[in-house]
Design an enzyme around this catalytic site. Structure first.
Site, PDB file in Angstrom:
ATOM      1  N   TYR A  64       0.862  -1.185   0.000  1.00 43.30           N
ATOM      2  CA  TYR A  64       0.000   0.000   0.000  1.00 43.30           C
ATOM      3  C   TYR A  64       0.892   1.227   0.000  1.00 43.30           C
ATOM      4  O   TYR A  64       1.902   1.258   0.712  1.00 43.30           O
ATOM      5  CB  TYR A  64      -0.908   0.023   1.240  1.00 43.30           C
ATOM      6  CG  TYR A  64      -2.363  -0.119   0.851  1.00 43.30           C
ATOM      7  CD1 TYR A  64      -2.983   0.910   0.141  1.00 43.30           C
ATOM      8  CD2 TYR A  64      -3.093  -1.263   1.137  1.00 43.30           C
ATOM      9  CE1 TYR A  64      -4.301   0.785  -0.268  1.00 43.30           C
ATOM     10  CE2 TYR A  64      -4.406  -1.393   0.734  1.00 43.30           C
ATOM     11  CZ  TYR A  64      -5.009  -0.357   0.031  1.00 43.30           C
ATOM     12  OH  TYR A  64      -6.301  -0.482  -0.371  1.00 43.30           O
ATOM     13  N   GLU A  66      -0.430   4.873  -0.410  1.00 42.69           N
ATOM     14  CA  GLU A  66      -1.164   6.137  -0.595  1.00 42.69           C
ATOM     15  C   GLU A  66      -0.262   7.305  -0.249  1.00 42.69           C
ATOM     16  O   GLU A  66       0.568   7.231   0.648  1.00 42.69           O
ATOM     17  CB  GLU A  66      -2.404   6.169   0.307  1.00 42.69           C
ATOM     18  CG  GLU A  66      -3.592   5.492  -0.334  1.00 42.69           C
ATOM     19  CD  GLU A  66      -4.812   5.528   0.557  1.00 42.69           C
ATOM     20  OE1 GLU A  66      -4.963   6.489   1.322  1.00 42.69           O
ATOM     21  OE2 GLU A  66      -5.600   4.571   0.479  1.00 42.69           O
ATOM     22  N   ASP A 241      -6.376  15.218 -23.791  1.00 46.35           N
ATOM     23  CA  ASP A 241      -6.346  13.783 -23.501  1.00 46.35           C
ATOM     24  C   ASP A 241      -5.651  13.118 -24.690  1.00 46.35           C
ATOM     25  O   ASP A 241      -6.241  12.935 -25.746  1.00 46.35           O
ATOM     26  CB  ASP A 241      -7.789  13.286 -23.343  1.00 46.35           C
ATOM     27  CG  ASP A 241      -7.875  11.781 -23.131  1.00 46.35           C
ATOM     28  OD1 ASP A 241      -6.842  11.091 -23.269  1.00 46.35           O
ATOM     29  OD2 ASP A 241      -8.985  11.294 -22.837  1.00 46.35           O
ATOM     30  N   THR A 270      -3.282   7.482 -21.475  1.00 46.95           N
ATOM     31  CA  THR A 270      -3.109   6.094 -21.063  1.00 46.95           C
ATOM     32  C   THR A 270      -1.653   5.745 -21.348  1.00 46.95           C
ATOM     33  O   THR A 270      -0.971   6.456 -22.101  1.00 46.95           O
ATOM     34  CB  THR A 270      -3.995   5.130 -21.881  1.00 46.95           C
ATOM     35  OG1 THR A 270      -3.707   5.329 -23.272  1.00 46.95           O
ATOM     36  CG2 THR A 270      -5.464   5.366 -21.636  1.00 46.95           C
ATOM     37  N   LYS A 273      -1.586   2.301 -24.957  1.00 46.09           N
ATOM     38  CA  LYS A 273      -1.990   2.283 -26.378  1.00 46.09           C
ATOM     39  C   LYS A 273      -0.723   2.482 -27.223  1.00 46.09           C
ATOM     40  O   LYS A 273       0.178   1.658 -27.135  1.00 46.09           O
ATOM     41  CB  LYS A 273      -3.061   3.340 -26.625  1.00 46.09           C
ATOM     42  CG  LYS A 273      -4.318   3.147 -25.746  1.00 46.09           C
ATOM     43  CD  LYS A 273      -5.372   4.186 -26.104  1.00 46.09           C
ATOM     44  CE  LYS A 273      -6.352   4.426 -24.996  1.00 46.09           C
ATOM     45  NZ  LYS A 273      -7.517   3.584 -24.993  1.00 46.09           N
ATOM     46  N   ARG A 279      -1.039  -1.427 -18.777  1.00 49.68           N
ATOM     47  CA  ARG A 279      -2.339  -0.748 -18.695  1.00 49.68           C
ATOM     48  C   ARG A 279      -2.266   0.276 -17.582  1.00 49.68           C
ATOM     49  O   ARG A 279      -1.927  -0.045 -16.450  1.00 49.68           O
ATOM     50  CB  ARG A 279      -3.448  -1.747 -18.362  1.00 49.68           C
ATOM     51  CG  ARG A 279      -3.630  -2.842 -19.352  1.00 49.68           C
ATOM     52  CD  ARG A 279      -4.986  -3.444 -19.237  1.00 49.68           C
ATOM     53  NE  ARG A 279      -5.955  -2.526 -19.801  1.00 49.68           N
ATOM     54  CZ  ARG A 279      -6.172  -2.417 -21.109  1.00 49.68           C
ATOM     55  NH1 ARG A 279      -5.514  -3.148 -21.971  1.00 49.68           N
ATOM     56  NH2 ARG A 279      -7.055  -1.557 -21.555  1.00 49.68           N
TER      57      ARG A 279
HETATM   58  N1  PLP Z   1      -9.274   8.736 -23.225  1.00 49.63           N
HETATM   59  C1  PLP Z   1      -9.303   8.369 -24.511  1.00 49.63           C
HETATM   60  C2  PLP Z   1      -9.148   9.421 -25.574  1.00 49.63           C
HETATM   61  C3  PLP Z   1      -9.472   7.019 -24.855  1.00 49.63           C
HETATM   62  O1  PLP Z   1      -9.523   6.652 -26.133  1.00 49.63           O
HETATM   63  C4  PLP Z   1      -9.622   6.070 -23.814  1.00 49.63           C
HETATM   64  C5  PLP Z   1      -9.815   4.629 -24.075  1.00 49.63           C
HETATM   65  O2  PLP Z   1     -10.185   4.145 -25.029  1.00 49.63           O
HETATM   66  C6  PLP Z   1      -9.597   6.516 -22.498  1.00 49.63           C
HETATM   67  C7  PLP Z   1      -9.426   7.849 -22.234  1.00 49.63           C
HETATM   68  C8  PLP Z   1      -9.828   5.567 -21.351  1.00 49.63           C
HETATM   69  O3  PLP Z   1      -8.756   4.762 -21.109  1.00 49.63           O
HETATM   70  P1  PLP Z   1      -8.894   3.520 -20.088  1.00 49.63           P
HETATM   71  O4  PLP Z   1      -9.617   2.468 -20.805  1.00 49.63           O
HETATM   72  O5  PLP Z   1      -7.475   3.174 -19.774  1.00 49.63           O
HETATM   73  O6  PLP Z   1      -9.615   4.024 -18.884  1.00 49.63           O
END
Ligand code: PLP
Length: 472
Positions: A64, A66, A241, A270, A273, A279
């Site tokens: 843990y 935190e 994002d 993320t 990808k 992940r």
């Molecule tokens: N943001 C975008 C632009 C995405 O395409 C995705 C997933 O497909 C996410 C966030 C979410 O990612 P996660 O599945 O790791 O929560």
């Protein structure tokens, strides 16, 4: 003959697991076999390196932790501190960011961290404080309404879902759609491209607190310099994002106006990808938001996953090596070749092509729904996913699109010549599939599906997945 390190490591791990629950060991082995055999064109998936995978299977999982590096709510976190600090340092160096927070467990979690950080930074509200001490799922619609009103109707302007935006950018089925009043910007119906004048107009009218850029299914670059100017013109916080294209930013394919990091107040991603890590997610920002971002856990995140942070450190170190830049270039060259191969054969593509890692086929050109096309391709050994196209008449479930991407096949080593063969296989299946009596049903000759399956397997045989891993 002595085994190499990767084979020894994975074989030994499976042997240990098999002694407790053989079905789990079998499923892990079967997953590798399935992945080796499928032509994976899912734009959001990849194959992490053996080093990244192995960094996750250990006793860090028991800890843990935190808090943040050097400020934990638990004792004995010195080794977690080491890996978290390393992951953050690699992320900062790789992306040129002042601050990196590597605890988010996924992209959605990274976005939640960013939203709360922006709200907490911008809004001093008793209602927000109340919300922070209550369970989010206890809040009723009326609570949310009151909260938003007290917050001054917090507004988010993001890309519409059917133009390629993500659910977390303010849409109802996601918490972001309850936290924020949302309006979306779409794409120009004639070109399929973002019309920055229209975004600016929407921003002027709506006056969002947050302007979000980033996408899951937009096949073109976004000019983040212009988006920042729009955000500044209405006093909005500019959030990007980059979950999908982080690998292209890391590999310096997207630079200047197309690199979000120097332009955005806050960037989320993320790590699994195009970035090809474990992940997970991470957040990048400047010093102004750093303190709020670091409160991600326990504000909106469960306890950190130190074993995944260790794997993030490994993958981010890999992404800093020169061969990752070469990989990122090849992802885009492959997407180009795939798009060209499809267009040459008569496929209709959203925006007519691509300049990133993904291609969106409008399968209404083949008289199919996305659902029918996805299944017909799957029957033929080609793994894709259906996706809405702009102004999709078939909605988000059946859709009219198929999204394909090249990060995974590029990791396997396939190049532009193989992308042309892949385009041929996709076109063959889609042009030979006919719609059935519902939006989900279709007719495809099983002999043709088998033939394409065989061809796909032959194509992949030349590019073994995890060539150094022999499970025996
Ligand atoms: N943001 C975008 C632009 C995405 O395409 C995705 C997933 O497909 C996410 C966030 C979410 O990612 P996660 O599945 O790791 O929560």
């Amino acid at each position: 003959m002595s085994l190499n390190a990767e084979s020894t490591a994975f074989r030994s791990a499976l042997e240990v697991i098999r002694a407790v629950e053989p079905r789990v060991a079998d499923a892990i082995g079967a997953e590798l076999a399935d992945q080796r055999e499928s032509l994976k064109l899912i734009a959001s998936e990849n194959y992490a390196s053996p080093a990244t995978l192995l960094a996750m299977g250990n006793w860090f999982s028991d800890k843990y932790a935190e808090g943040t590096v050097g400020r934990r709510f638990y004792a004995g976190c010195q080794n977690v501190d080491t890996v978290e600090a390393l992951a953050a340092e690699h992320a900062r160096e790789l992306f040129g960011a002042a601050h990196a927070y590597v605890q988010p467990h996924s992209g959605i979690d990274a976005n939640l961290v960013a939203f709360w950080a922006i709200l907490a930074d911008r809004v001093e509200s008793p209602a927000l404080k109340k919300a922070q001490v209550r369970q989010v799922n206890e809040l009723t619609e009326a609570d949310w309404f009151a909260l938003r009103r007290e917050l001054g109707n917090q507004r988010m302007l993001g890309m519409s879902l059917d133009a390629g935006g993500h659910l977390t950018h303010g849409f109802r089925p996601n918490i972001s759609g309850k936290m924020f009043d949302q309006r979306s910007y779409g794409t120009d119906p004639a070109t399929g491209l973002i019309d920055y004048d229209r975004v600016a107009e929407a921003a002027r009218e709506f006056k969002p607190l947050i302007l979000v850029a980033g996408y899951s299914a937009y096949p073109r670059k976004v000019n983040f310099r212009i988006m920042r100017e729009i955000a500044d013109s209405v006093g909005a916080t500019f959030m990007v994002d980059m979950a999908h294209f982080a690998g292209l930013v890391a590999g310096k394919v997207f630079t200047g106006d197309f690199d979000p990091v120097p332009h955005a107040h806050i960037v989320t991603t993320t790590t699994h990808k195009s970035l090809r890590g474990p992940r997970g997610g991470l957040v990048l920002c400047g010093p102004e938001l750093a303190d709020q971002v670091d409160r991600g856990c326990p504000m909106v995140l469960g306890g950190p996953l130190p074993h995944v942070m260790a794997a993030k450190a490994v993958a981010l170190a890999e992404a800093r090596r020169p061969d990752f830049a070469d990989y990122a270039q090849r992802i885009v060259a492959n997407a180009h070749a795939l798009a060209e191969g499809l267009v040459r054969r008569g496929a209709k593509l959203v925006t007519g092509g691509t300049d990133n890692h993904l291609v969106l086929i409008d399968v209404s050109g083949y008289g199919l729904t996305g659902r029918q096309a996805e299944q017909a391709l799957l029957d033929s050994g080609i793994v894709t996913n259906r996706n809405a196209v702009p102004q999709d008449p078939n909605g988000a479930w059946y859709t009219s699109g198929i999204r394909i991407g090249t990060p995974a096949l590029t990791t396997r080593g396939l190049g532009t010549a193989e992308m042309d063969v892949t385009a041929e296989l996709i076109h063959t299946v889609l042009s030979q599939t006919t719609p059935g009596e519902s939006k989900a049903k279709y007719v495809l000759d099983p002999a043709l599906a088998n033939k394409v399956n065989k061809h796909a397997s032959e194509l992949l045989a030349g590019f073994p997945l995890y060539p150094a891993v022999d499970l025996g």
